[in-house]
Design a protein around this motif. Structure first.
Motif, PDB file in Angstrom:
ATOM      1  N   CYS A 323     -10.141  -4.474 -16.015  1.00  0.00           N
ATOM      2  CA  CYS A 323      -9.312  -3.318 -15.636  1.00  0.00           C
ATOM      3  C   CYS A 323      -8.067  -3.222 -16.508  1.00  0.00           C
ATOM      4  O   CYS A 323      -7.602  -2.122 -16.821  1.00  0.00           O
ATOM      5  CB  CYS A 323      -8.912  -3.433 -14.173  1.00  0.00           C
ATOM      6  SG  CYS A 323     -10.276  -3.256 -13.011  1.00  0.00           S
ATOM      7  N   GLY A 327      -8.522   2.414 -18.715  1.00  0.00           N
ATOM      8  CA  GLY A 327      -7.614   3.428 -18.198  1.00  0.00           C
ATOM      9  C   GLY A 327      -7.683   4.698 -19.024  1.00  0.00           C
ATOM     10  O   GLY A 327      -7.953   4.661 -20.230  1.00  0.00           O
ATOM     11  N   LYS A 392      -8.790   1.148  -6.007  1.00  0.00           N
ATOM     12  CA  LYS A 392      -8.520   0.243  -7.126  1.00  0.00           C
ATOM     13  C   LYS A 392      -9.493   0.443  -8.277  1.00  0.00           C
ATOM     14  O   LYS A 392      -9.076   0.556  -9.437  1.00  0.00           O
ATOM     15  CB  LYS A 392      -8.560  -1.210  -6.649  1.00  0.00           C
ATOM     16  CG  LYS A 392      -8.326  -2.215  -7.772  1.00  0.00           C
ATOM     17  CD  LYS A 392      -8.402  -3.648  -7.289  1.00  0.00           C
ATOM     18  CE  LYS A 392      -8.274  -4.605  -8.461  1.00  0.00           C
ATOM     19  NZ  LYS A 392      -8.335  -6.018  -8.042  1.00  0.00           N
ATOM     20  N   TRP A 395      -9.060   4.004  -9.955  1.00  0.00           N
ATOM     21  CA  TRP A 395      -7.711   4.187 -10.494  1.00  0.00           C
ATOM     22  C   TRP A 395      -7.515   3.394 -11.781  1.00  0.00           C
ATOM     23  O   TRP A 395      -7.082   3.935 -12.794  1.00  0.00           O
ATOM     24  CB  TRP A 395      -6.669   3.779  -9.457  1.00  0.00           C
ATOM     25  CG  TRP A 395      -5.261   3.817  -9.995  1.00  0.00           C
ATOM     26  CD1 TRP A 395      -4.493   2.760 -10.380  1.00  0.00           C
ATOM     27  CD2 TRP A 395      -4.469   4.982 -10.253  1.00  0.00           C
ATOM     28  NE1 TRP A 395      -3.275   3.170 -10.849  1.00  0.00           N
ATOM     29  CE2 TRP A 395      -3.229   4.543 -10.774  1.00  0.00           C
ATOM     30  CE3 TRP A 395      -4.695   6.350 -10.084  1.00  0.00           C
ATOM     31  CZ2 TRP A 395      -2.221   5.426 -11.129  1.00  0.00           C
ATOM     32  CZ3 TRP A 395      -3.681   7.226 -10.431  1.00  0.00           C
ATOM     33  CH2 TRP A 395      -2.468   6.764 -10.945  1.00  0.00           C
ATOM     34  N   PHE A 396      -7.830   2.120 -11.769  1.00  0.00           N
ATOM     35  CA  PHE A 396      -7.574   1.281 -12.937  1.00  0.00           C
ATOM     36  C   PHE A 396      -8.573   1.525 -14.066  1.00  0.00           C
ATOM     37  O   PHE A 396      -8.243   1.330 -15.238  1.00  0.00           O
ATOM     38  CB  PHE A 396      -7.571  -0.200 -12.551  1.00  0.00           C
ATOM     39  CG  PHE A 396      -6.337  -0.629 -11.821  1.00  0.00           C
ATOM     40  CD1 PHE A 396      -5.099  -0.605 -12.445  1.00  0.00           C
ATOM     41  CD2 PHE A 396      -6.397  -1.022 -10.507  1.00  0.00           C
ATOM     42  CE1 PHE A 396      -3.951  -0.988 -11.772  1.00  0.00           C
ATOM     43  CE2 PHE A 396      -5.254  -1.407  -9.819  1.00  0.00           C
ATOM     44  CZ  PHE A 396      -4.025  -1.388 -10.453  1.00  0.00           C
ATOM     45  N   GLN A 400      -4.726   5.352 -14.260  1.00  0.00           N
ATOM     46  CA  GLN A 400      -3.570   4.505 -14.559  1.00  0.00           C
ATOM     47  C   GLN A 400      -3.016   4.824 -15.941  1.00  0.00           C
ATOM     48  O   GLN A 400      -2.663   5.967 -16.235  1.00  0.00           O
ATOM     49  CB  GLN A 400      -3.905   3.014 -14.359  1.00  0.00           C
ATOM     50  CG  GLN A 400      -5.001   2.409 -15.218  1.00  0.00           C
ATOM     51  CD  GLN A 400      -4.723   0.929 -15.571  1.00  0.00           C
ATOM     52  OE1 GLN A 400      -3.648   0.394 -15.380  1.00  0.00           O
ATOM     53  NE2 GLN A 400      -5.731   0.275 -16.099  1.00  0.00           N
ATOM     54  N   LYS A 401      -2.962   3.840 -16.854  1.00  0.00           N
ATOM     55  CA  LYS A 401      -2.401   4.034 -18.190  1.00  0.00           C
ATOM     56  C   LYS A 401      -3.438   4.634 -19.140  1.00  0.00           C
ATOM     57  O   LYS A 401      -4.631   4.661 -18.840  1.00  0.00           O
ATOM     58  CB  LYS A 401      -1.928   2.694 -18.749  1.00  0.00           C
ATOM     59  CG  LYS A 401      -3.049   1.665 -18.894  1.00  0.00           C
ATOM     60  CD  LYS A 401      -2.520   0.343 -19.392  1.00  0.00           C
ATOM     61  CE  LYS A 401      -3.630  -0.709 -19.430  1.00  0.00           C
ATOM     62  NZ  LYS A 401      -4.699  -0.424 -20.368  1.00  0.00           N
ATOM     63  N   LEU A 471       1.695  -0.676  -5.810  1.00  0.00           N
ATOM     64  CA  LEU A 471       0.988  -0.643  -7.083  1.00  0.00           C
ATOM     65  C   LEU A 471       1.396  -1.754  -8.042  1.00  0.00           C
ATOM     66  O   LEU A 471       0.530  -2.335  -8.715  1.00  0.00           O
ATOM     67  CB  LEU A 471       1.187   0.728  -7.751  1.00  0.00           C
ATOM     68  CG  LEU A 471       0.328   1.014  -8.986  1.00  0.00           C
ATOM     69  CD1 LEU A 471      -1.150   0.857  -8.667  1.00  0.00           C
ATOM     70  CD2 LEU A 471       0.612   2.417  -9.515  1.00  0.00           C
ATOM     71  N   LYS A 475      -1.557  -4.374  -9.835  1.00  0.00           N
ATOM     72  CA  LYS A 475      -1.924  -4.462 -11.248  1.00  0.00           C
ATOM     73  C   LYS A 475      -2.373  -5.881 -11.575  1.00  0.00           C
ATOM     74  O   LYS A 475      -1.736  -6.851 -11.199  1.00  0.00           O
ATOM     75  CB  LYS A 475      -0.741  -4.055 -12.128  1.00  0.00           C
ATOM     76  CG  LYS A 475      -0.401  -2.579 -12.040  1.00  0.00           C
ATOM     77  CD  LYS A 475       0.739  -2.221 -12.971  1.00  0.00           C
ATOM     78  CE  LYS A 475       1.050  -0.718 -12.906  1.00  0.00           C
ATOM     79  NZ  LYS A 475       2.173  -0.345 -13.780  1.00  0.00           N
TER      80      LYS A 475
END
Length: 561
Positions: A323, A327, A392, A395-396, A400-401, A471, A475
């Protein structure tokens, strides 16, 4: 035996073994058509048992068709077809053959009428699943396959001893409901629980499954644990110890999934978590609870396969599985992202998905039975499921990034497989009668009450809020999570190495002693009889020494194994 009495699982296995002998184009058609053809056969078979056979003086029924067995055979064959479509571009022929042997063996178990047939197909499942894992062709997959097969052979031995003890005590081989009250039934229960991923052997699942190929883990997620759930429903309904075991599995899976960084290990721990719900339902043992366990198994195979197809697509297109390395993939993988989100909503029991209409039956059965603590823990666990798999994972992996990766969606066959499973997850959620009509007991349950919908939306809403508030804690970094598999990865492996080294040293010493004895006999023969008599006597002595060495070697190999 006519085709009507032939276990459909055998036809699946026979078709799998034919795959290497047909051309590539014919093989692509065959892998898609074979599971559907066997599924049609399953639905053409009348309810009841096929012809009885005699084996070692025992009566066996290789085929028994009823609502419970037909339900599990149906979802297994649907999963085999969807998995074959997803893996259509997989170049490893061994994986496809092994996957179909694996699926056919699972069908054989759920349509077996006696414990001996169950055991035979049970062990074939272990062979097929091990080969699916080993076919990935990586050193880590080979090591994981060796650990995996040892755990499942252990489970098979426990099951076999239990069956022998049970048959010796009762004289019956029929696979019917039992109580864990005798040595035989306790061992049978233990054998089933090992395949279910129950403690203390839960760690074999996340240790092994994520090492399979991008397509292999999809097959692995569907059959072994759910066949064990079927066996528990059939063999041990209402065994109260299963409530405690199931609840342990539920929270074990949540905790480790929240700690994980590897996207496929997150989903592997989630399998343990979800099977825990089913095991708890079997332990409750009412008709609604057993219906819930069976329905949840059916729905789980679909949405877990969908999640793993999404993860497998990411792995194939990016080559990454952590993960922390992913992203922002929603930009260039919209189909994979959308299907992954649908799978995440289904596993979280979001209204209008399959998980909502299936898993909630287990919680309702706990409430109806006055099991307040069990109901509370299952409700709390539903929030945990949304945290680790519902939020999770997508999202990851997809948001996310911005990881800087710009992969495209996978090939058409993989996209189509995900879209079809997404449609099934939503279709069953919108029309639950499609699933309820297949369940083994009459269904008197209405999932879409205002109270239930509002309760679940509130639960998921507050879980989502908690995720984003926490959050920074969610991570993950490049860490390794220790689990019980450490025991057989490190000290267990070291102990086995030392044992083998010691046995090898003993064998070398015995070999040297035997060689010295042979030389002594030869020297004595030369001194007494001269060169002419040496040949016959040395051949006799050498043959005896060789025989002794072979026997010793076989004994040591058997001991080591």
């Amino acid at each position: 035996m006519t085709i009507e009495g032939l276990p459909p699982g055998l036809l699946m296995i026979a078709g799998a073994l034919l795959l290497p002998f047909v051309g590539a184009a014919a093989r692509r058609v065959m892998v898609l058509a074979l599971p559907l053809a066997v599924l049609a056969l399953v639905w053409m078979l009348p309810e009841g048992s096929g012809p009885a056979l005699s084996f070692l003086g025992q009566s066996i029924a290789p085929l028994r068709v009823d609502a419970l067995g037909r339900l599990f055979a149906t979802i297994f064959l649907l999963m085999a077809a969807a998995g074959a479509l997803f893996a259509l571009g997989q170049s490893r022929l061994l994986e496809g053959v092994a996957a179909f042997v694996y699926a056919g063996s699972a069908v054989g178990v759920v349509l077996a009428g006696d414990l001996i047939t169950v055991f035979v197909f049970w062990e074939l499942m272990a062979v097929g699943s091990t080969l699916v894992l080993w076919a990935a062709g990586t050193p880590s997959a080979a090591r994981a396959a060796m650990r995996y097969v040892q755990v499942h052979l252990l489970g098979g031995v426990v099951l076999m001893v239990g069956i022998v003890a049970h048959v010796a005590a009762t004289g019956q081989t029929a696979f019917e409901a039992m109580r864990p009250e005798t040595l035989g039934t306790w061992l049978i229960l233990a054998g089933f629980l090992i395949n279910a991923g129950a403690p203390p052997f839960s760690a074999w699942l996340p240790d092994a499954y994520p090492e399979a190929s991008w397509s292999g883990m999809v097959f692995l997620s569907a059959f072994t644990t759910k066949t064990a759930v079927y066996a528990l429903i059939r063999g041990f309904p209402g065994a109260e110890i299963l409530i405690a075991i199931g609840l342990f599995m539920v929270f074990y899976g949540i905790i480790y999934a929240l700690l994980e960084n590897d996207m496929r290990r997150i989903l592997a721990y989630s399998i343990v978590n979800q099977v825990g719900f089913m095991v708890t339902g079997v332990g409750i043992g009412t008709e609604m609870a057993l219906n819930g366990a069976a329905a949840h198994a059916f729905a789980h195979i679909l949405y877990k396969a969908l999640l793993l197809m999404s993860a497998g697509s990411v792995l194939l297109m990016t080559g990454r599985r952590l993960c922390s390395d992913l992203g922002g993939l929603f930009r260039t993988m919209p189909v994979t992202t959308a299907c992954g989100i649908i799978g995440a909503l289904a596993i979280s029991s979001f209204p209008w998905t399959s998980g909502f209409v299936a898993k909630s039956m287990i919680g309702q059965s706990a409430a109806d039975g006055g099991l307040a603590l069990t109901w509370f823990l299952l409700t709390a666990a539903s929030a945990g499921v949304f945290l680790h798999a519902g939020i999770k994972f997508p999202w990851f992996v997809f948001f996310q990034k911005d990881s800087g990766l710009r992969p495209a969606d996978p090939p058409w066959s993989m996209r189509l497989a995900m879209i079809l499973l997404s449609a099934l997850c939503v279709g069953i959620g919108v029309f639950p009668g499609l699933l309820y009509g297949l369940l083994p007991h009459p269904v008197d349950y209405q999932p879409y009450t205002a109270a239930h919908v509002v309760e679940m939306l509130q639960l998921l809403g507050f879980s989502g809020l908690a995720f984003f508030l926490l959050l920074p804690m969610m991570k993950r970094t490049r860490t390794v999570t220790l689990d019980a598999d450490w025991l057989w990865r490190r000290p267990g492996a070291a102990a086995a190495t030392r044992l083998w080294t010691g046995l090898a040293a003993v064998f070398a010493e015995l070999t040297a002693t035997a060689a010295a004895a042979v030389r002594s006999v030869a020297d004595h023969a030369r001194a007494l009889h001269g060169p002419r008599g040496i040949l016959a006597r040395s051949m006799s002595s050498g043959g005896m020494a060789a025989f002794a060495l072979v026997a010793l070697g076989l004994a040591l190999v058997a001991l080591y194994r």
